[in-house]
Design a protein around this motif. Structure first.
Motif, PDB file in Angstrom:
ATOM      1  N   LEU A 235      68.189  -0.328  33.181  1.00 57.53           N
ATOM      2  CA  LEU A 235      68.413  -0.268  31.731  1.00 57.53           C
ATOM      3  C   LEU A 235      69.388  -1.363  31.295  1.00 57.53           C
ATOM      4  O   LEU A 235      69.189  -2.053  30.294  1.00 57.53           O
ATOM      5  CB  LEU A 235      68.940   1.119  31.342  1.00 57.53           C
ATOM      6  CG  LEU A 235      69.371   1.319  29.892  1.00 57.53           C
ATOM      7  CD1 LEU A 235      68.193   1.094  28.931  1.00 57.53           C
ATOM      8  CD2 LEU A 235      69.933   2.733  29.671  1.00 57.53           C
ATOM      9  N   ARG A 236      70.439  -1.518  32.098  1.00 59.19           N
ATOM     10  CA  ARG A 236      71.421  -2.542  31.764  1.00 59.19           C
ATOM     11  C   ARG A 236      70.823  -3.945  31.870  1.00 59.19           C
ATOM     12  O   ARG A 236      71.070  -4.811  31.032  1.00 59.19           O
ATOM     13  CB  ARG A 236      72.639  -2.419  32.683  1.00 59.19           C
ATOM     14  CG  ARG A 236      73.921  -2.620  31.902  1.00 59.19           C
ATOM     15  CD  ARG A 236      75.142  -2.210  32.603  1.00 59.19           C
ATOM     16  NE  ARG A 236      75.164  -2.653  33.992  1.00 59.19           N
ATOM     17  CZ  ARG A 236      76.195  -2.441  34.805  1.00 59.19           C
ATOM     18  NH1 ARG A 236      77.259  -1.808  34.355  1.00 59.19           N
ATOM     19  NH2 ARG A 236      76.161  -2.842  36.045  1.00 59.19           N
ATOM     20  N   GLN A 237      70.006  -4.119  32.883  1.00 60.55           N
ATOM     21  CA  GLN A 237      69.310  -5.388  33.087  1.00 60.55           C
ATOM     22  C   GLN A 237      68.417  -5.700  31.866  1.00 60.55           C
ATOM     23  O   GLN A 237      68.402  -6.820  31.361  1.00 60.55           O
ATOM     24  CB  GLN A 237      68.457  -5.214  34.347  1.00 60.55           C
ATOM     25  CG  GLN A 237      67.752  -6.414  34.892  1.00 60.55           C
ATOM     26  CD  GLN A 237      66.889  -5.964  36.093  1.00 60.55           C
ATOM     27  OE1 GLN A 237      67.272  -5.109  36.884  1.00 60.55           O
ATOM     28  NE2 GLN A 237      65.711  -6.531  36.211  1.00 60.55           N
ATOM     29  N   TYR A 238      67.714  -4.684  31.374  1.00 57.35           N
ATOM     30  CA  TYR A 238      66.851  -4.861  30.204  1.00 57.35           C
ATOM     31  C   TYR A 238      67.669  -5.302  28.994  1.00 57.35           C
ATOM     32  O   TYR A 238      67.291  -6.200  28.258  1.00 57.35           O
ATOM     33  CB  TYR A 238      66.124  -3.547  29.904  1.00 57.35           C
ATOM     34  CG  TYR A 238      65.328  -3.588  28.612  1.00 57.35           C
ATOM     35  CD1 TYR A 238      64.046  -4.147  28.583  1.00 57.35           C
ATOM     36  CD2 TYR A 238      65.840  -3.069  27.426  1.00 57.35           C
ATOM     37  CE1 TYR A 238      63.314  -4.195  27.411  1.00 57.35           C
ATOM     38  CE2 TYR A 238      65.117  -3.114  26.240  1.00 57.35           C
ATOM     39  CZ  TYR A 238      63.845  -3.683  26.240  1.00 57.35           C
ATOM     40  OH  TYR A 238      63.132  -3.726  25.065  1.00 57.35           O
TER      41      TYR A 238
ATOM     42  N   GLY B 249      68.979  -8.544  24.884  1.00 58.12           N
ATOM     43  CA  GLY B 249      70.016  -8.470  23.871  1.00 58.12           C
ATOM     44  C   GLY B 249      69.824  -7.310  22.900  1.00 58.12           C
ATOM     45  O   GLY B 249      70.515  -7.194  21.903  1.00 58.12           O
ATOM     46  N   GLU B 250      68.856  -6.441  23.201  1.00 58.46           N
ATOM     47  CA  GLU B 250      68.562  -5.307  22.311  1.00 58.46           C
ATOM     48  C   GLU B 250      69.572  -4.184  22.472  1.00 58.46           C
ATOM     49  O   GLU B 250      70.085  -3.955  23.559  1.00 58.46           O
ATOM     50  CB  GLU B 250      67.203  -4.727  22.686  1.00 58.46           C
ATOM     51  CG  GLU B 250      66.056  -5.236  21.865  1.00 58.46           C
ATOM     52  CD  GLU B 250      64.779  -4.537  22.305  1.00 58.46           C
ATOM     53  OE1 GLU B 250      64.804  -3.322  22.550  1.00 58.46           O
ATOM     54  OE2 GLU B 250      63.761  -5.242  22.413  1.00 58.46           O
ATOM     55  N   SER B 251      69.822  -3.467  21.380  1.00 56.42           N
ATOM     56  CA  SER B 251      70.727  -2.326  21.524  1.00 56.42           C
ATOM     57  C   SER B 251      70.075  -1.028  21.046  1.00 56.42           C
ATOM     58  O   SER B 251      70.748  -0.094  20.636  1.00 56.42           O
ATOM     59  CB  SER B 251      72.018  -2.588  20.746  1.00 56.42           C
ATOM     60  OG  SER B 251      71.682  -2.798  19.386  1.00 56.42           O
ATOM     61  N   THR B 252      68.749  -0.966  21.087  1.00 54.64           N
ATOM     62  CA  THR B 252      68.038   0.263  20.748  1.00 54.64           C
ATOM     63  C   THR B 252      68.577   1.415  21.601  1.00 54.64           C
ATOM     64  O   THR B 252      68.716   1.257  22.815  1.00 54.64           O
ATOM     65  CB  THR B 252      66.526   0.093  21.044  1.00 54.64           C
ATOM     66  OG1 THR B 252      66.095  -1.140  20.483  1.00 54.64           O
ATOM     67  CG2 THR B 252      65.717   1.240  20.489  1.00 54.64           C
ATOM     68  N   PRO B 253      68.887   2.559  20.983  1.00 55.71           N
ATOM     69  CA  PRO B 253      69.386   3.682  21.778  1.00 55.71           C
ATOM     70  C   PRO B 253      68.391   4.114  22.858  1.00 55.71           C
ATOM     71  O   PRO B 253      67.185   4.072  22.640  1.00 55.71           O
ATOM     72  CB  PRO B 253      69.577   4.796  20.750  1.00 55.71           C
ATOM     73  CG  PRO B 253      69.761   4.078  19.465  1.00 55.71           C
ATOM     74  CD  PRO B 253      68.909   2.857  19.544  1.00 55.71           C
ATOM     75  N   ALA B 254      68.928   4.497  24.009  1.00 50.62           N
ATOM     76  CA  ALA B 254      68.066   4.811  25.146  1.00 50.62           C
ATOM     77  C   ALA B 254      68.295   6.217  25.661  1.00 50.62           C
ATOM     78  O   ALA B 254      69.411   6.745  25.625  1.00 50.62           O
ATOM     79  CB  ALA B 254      68.324   3.817  26.279  1.00 50.62           C
ATOM     80  N   LEU B 255      67.213   6.800  26.154  1.00 52.88           N
ATOM     81  CA  LEU B 255      67.262   8.070  26.847  1.00 52.88           C
ATOM     82  C   LEU B 255      66.998   7.744  28.320  1.00 52.88           C
ATOM     83  O   LEU B 255      65.940   7.212  28.660  1.00 52.88           O
ATOM     84  CB  LEU B 255      66.167   8.984  26.286  1.00 52.88           C
ATOM     85  CG  LEU B 255      66.167  10.458  26.671  1.00 52.88           C
ATOM     86  CD1 LEU B 255      67.464  11.128  26.246  1.00 52.88           C
ATOM     87  CD2 LEU B 255      64.977  11.166  26.034  1.00 52.88           C
ATOM     88  N   LEU B 256      67.977   8.027  29.178  1.00 55.30           N
ATOM     89  CA  LEU B 256      67.828   7.744  30.606  1.00 55.30           C
ATOM     90  C   LEU B 256      67.555   9.056  31.345  1.00 55.30           C
ATOM     91  O   LEU B 256      68.367   9.988  31.287  1.00 55.30           O
ATOM     92  CB  LEU B 256      69.117   7.099  31.136  1.00 55.30           C
ATOM     93  CG  LEU B 256      69.291   7.004  32.653  1.00 55.30           C
ATOM     94  CD1 LEU B 256      68.207   6.148  33.304  1.00 55.30           C
ATOM     95  CD2 LEU B 256      70.674   6.450  33.013  1.00 55.30           C
ATOM     96  N   ALA B 257      66.413   9.137  32.009  1.00 59.85           N
ATOM     97  CA  ALA B 257      66.068  10.361  32.737  1.00 59.85           C
ATOM     98  C   ALA B 257      66.918  10.463  34.005  1.00 59.85           C
ATOM     99  O   ALA B 257      66.880   9.575  34.854  1.00 59.85           O
ATOM    100  CB  ALA B 257      64.582  10.359  33.091  1.00 59.85           C
ATOM    101  N   ALA B 258      67.722  11.539  34.115  1.00 61.50           N
ATOM    102  CA  ALA B 258      68.497  11.793  35.335  1.00 61.50           C
ATOM    103  C   ALA B 258      67.690  12.770  36.180  1.00 61.50           C
ATOM    104  O   ALA B 258      67.527  13.931  35.823  1.00 61.50           O
ATOM    105  CB  ALA B 258      69.860  12.373  34.989  1.00 61.50           C
ATOM    106  N   THR B 259      67.153  12.282  37.318  1.00 61.41           N
ATOM    107  CA  THR B 259      66.151  13.061  38.031  1.00 61.41           C
ATOM    108  C   THR B 259      66.712  13.982  39.114  1.00 61.41           C
ATOM    109  O   THR B 259      66.008  14.848  39.596  1.00 61.41           O
ATOM    110  CB  THR B 259      65.087  12.130  38.646  1.00 61.41           C
ATOM    111  OG1 THR B 259      65.746  11.095  39.378  1.00 61.41           O
ATOM    112  CG2 THR B 259      64.233  11.502  37.561  1.00 61.41           C
ATOM    113  N   ALA B 260      67.954  13.786  39.518  1.00 67.82           N
ATOM    114  CA  ALA B 260      68.529  14.712  40.512  1.00 67.82           C
ATOM    115  C   ALA B 260      70.024  14.880  40.262  1.00 67.82           C
ATOM    116  O   ALA B 260      70.678  13.993  39.696  1.00 67.82           O
ATOM    117  CB  ALA B 260      68.290  14.199  41.926  1.00 67.82           C
ATOM    118  N   SER B 261      70.552  15.997  40.717  1.00 72.14           N
ATOM    119  CA  SER B 261      71.996  16.231  40.636  1.00 72.14           C
ATOM    120  C   SER B 261      72.711  15.343  41.657  1.00 72.14           C
ATOM    121  O   SER B 261      72.237  15.180  42.783  1.00 72.14           O
ATOM    122  CB  SER B 261      72.290  17.694  40.939  1.00 72.14           C
ATOM    123  OG  SER B 261      73.633  17.842  41.374  1.00 72.14           O
ATOM    124  N   PRO B 262      73.857  14.769  41.281  1.00 69.09           N
ATOM    125  CA  PRO B 262      74.606  13.950  42.249  1.00 69.09           C
ATOM    126  C   PRO B 262      74.989  14.743  43.498  1.00 69.09           C
ATOM    127  O   PRO B 262      75.116  14.167  44.584  1.00 69.09           O
ATOM    128  CB  PRO B 262      75.845  13.513  41.464  1.00 69.09           C
ATOM    129  CG  PRO B 262      75.925  14.410  40.281  1.00 69.09           C
ATOM    130  CD  PRO B 262      74.526  14.840  39.974  1.00 69.09           C
TER     131      PRO B 262
END
Ligand SMILES: *Cc1c(COP(=O)(O)O)cnc(C)c1O
Length: 501
Positions: free
Chosen positions: A408-411, A416-429
């Motif tokens: 996501l950070r790489q994108y 240079g876009e700052s569109t809000p993002a939803l990041l799927a967290a797929t497992a508990s740490p």
């Protein structure tokens, strides 16, 4: 709503039929004949107070039209009512104005697969009732760790279905082993296989294709089935949480209703991100789907170059659930890319099987890239992401989610876009405590699992999830270990004993 195969022009089928069947007769995957238009947020009547299971019912009834609303409602209630350790089922954690993490790991096995595997067995059970099946289904699973436990938790005590899981004796983590061997329930069986994951998987495949075994099973009224991730019953439930995540972003003031968002998904078999694409097709405002891979970056190359090439080295990484070179659910996206032309899909799949690669025509590549961005994280990028998120936000993410964060950070850096993002967290740490602690500079070698869990808890100030903490005191029920050649005999014994009561 009816379903068609990605490879044939065959007859349309109902949702119940395709959930029982899994794979289509022509080897293709079932997809909805069309996409419904879903409201972005639930109608104003329900508003704020709507529970996850009610929203799931509302969304799924547009896809699973041959299930009655009461059927869906009670299935969703049972699946999501009290099996998750958070009221919201899939809460979001806001990292900053542009980034919300969708926590998909509050289920009984602490990974996102619970969201599908808690509901799918109930859908299957309802579908079987309709068929007046005289056979009891036996779900056979070979697991490298996570899927086995999620399937056990999903199928435990579901009427008319039994489940048996084989895992590699020396191929799972101690936590994963404990999760499986302590599984309770009348209809479950678990056995370790001396060998690696491939041995267990090949053993299961042989059982499926062995006519003699299948005949013997039919005689005692059992029929074998699988619960793998290409089944529509596992995919459909995943569409729901992207709508829930979006609604929570609106409620938190990150976006206004109708604003497009980025959705970033750490990807392996392409199931989870495909569900996000289906949400987009059904009306969710999405600007871009970000497909994040680990070092096994076959999908990154595919999205960037339009060439899918599985002829490459396979790496074991710290995000093992994404160590995959053939992403089976990608076929469903290919079907959309082809303009829903099964002939094209069949050709690509044939090339993949015979030559090991295929290439999309240029206009398909542009369409693919208009919706998808692909990137990957290596070990260093993954561990750095865990460290960065912890240092900046005091928040722990697991290595799979970290791959997503990195990409996501790489994108954002690239565009240079700052569109809000939803990041799927797929497992508990906590489920991947070793990699997380190493990322934070802690020594993990030769330390006991429960010691590591306590250390992670102390470091983060978060309690050890109950489902992991209790493993230390639960009795080990399933102690059987067998050789690969004995797997069929183990199954027969299990089922005969089951019949005897
Ligand atoms: C299964 C899994 C994935 C990959 O999901 P796909 O739907 O196969 O792309 C990612 N992270 C975790 C923790 C998983 O268990």
């Amino acid at each position: 709503m009816n379903y068609i195969s990605t490879r044939g022009w065959g007859a349309k089928k109902t949702a119940k039929k395709v959930i029982i069947q899994g794979l289509a007769e022509d080897g293709g995957l079932y997809v909805p004949a069309s996409f419904p238009r879903l409201p972005i947020s639930p109608s104003s009547v329900h508003k704020e107070s709507i529970s996850y299971s009610s929203q799931a019912t509302l969304i799924l009834k547009s896809f699973l039209t041959d299930f009655s609303e009461p059927e869906l409602n009670s299935a969703c209630q049972e699946a999501y009512g009290d099996k998750f350790d958070h009221e919201a089922v899939v809460p979001i954690k806001i990292l900053d104005k542009e980034t919300a993490v969708l926590e998909l790991w509050h289920g009984p096995t602490l990974a996102f697969k619970d969201l599908a595997l808690q509901l799918m067995p109930r859908l299957l059970s309802l579908a079987l009732k309709e068929e007046e099946e005289k056979y009891e289904l036996v779900i056979l699973v070979a697991t490298s760790g996570d899927t086995g436990k999620a399937a056990l938790e999903g199928f435990v005590d579901v009427p008319g279905i039994r489940i048996f899981v084989f895992y590699p004796h020396a191929g799972v983590s101690e936590i994963q082993r404990l999760q499986m061997v302590t599984q309770r329930g009348q209809n479950v069986g678990v056995c370790a296989v001396l060998g690696n994951f491939d041995d267990a998987q090949n053993g299961v495949k042989q059982i499926f294709s062995d006519a003699q075994i299948n005949k013997e099973l039919h005689k005692i009224n059992f029929r074998l089935s699988s619960a793998n991730s290409i089944n529509w019953g596992r995919l459909a439930p995943q569409i729901v949480y992207y709508f829930t995540g979006y609604r929570q972003m609106v409620e938190a003031g990150l976006i206004a209703t109708g604003d497009p968002i980025l959705i970033c998904v750490p990807t392996g078999n392409f199931g989870n991100i495909l569900a996000a694409y289906y949400a987009l097709q059904s009306g969710l405002p999405v600007a871009k789907l970000i497909c994040a891979s680990n070092r096994n970056k076959v999908l990154t190359d595919f999205i960037r170059q339009g060439i899918y090439d599985r002829r490459r080295e396979f790496y074991r990484t710290e995000s093992p659930s994404m160590d995959i070179l053939i992403s089976s659910n990608l076929e469903r996206l290919l079907f959309e890319l082809s303009g829903r032309n099964p002939d094209l899909v069949r050709n690509w799949m044939k090339d993949l099987e015979i030559k090991g690669w295929y290439r999309l025509p240029d206009e398909k590549i542009s369409y693919l890239q208009s919706w998808f961005y692909g990137g990957f994280a290596d070990r260093q990028g993954t561990l750095q992401a865990i460290q960065a998120v912890f240092n900046q936000h005091g928040y722990l993410i697991d290595p799979h989610t970290a791959v997503g964060y990195h990409v996501l950070r790489q994108y954002r850096e690239e565009t240079g876009e700052s569109t809000p993002a939803l990041l799927a967290a797929t497992a508990s740490p906590f489920k991947f405590d070793v990699a997380v602690l190493e990322a934070l500079g802690r020594e993990t070698k030769d330390k006991d699992e429960f010691f590591l869990l306590r250390e992670l808890s102390a470091l983060s100030g978060q309690p050890i999830p109950l489902k992991l903490a209790e493993l230390q005191s639960l009795p080990e029920i399933h102690k059987e270990v067998c050789r690969k050649e004995e797997m069929a005999a183990v199954i027969m014994r299990f089922l005969k004993k089951a019949k005897a009561g």
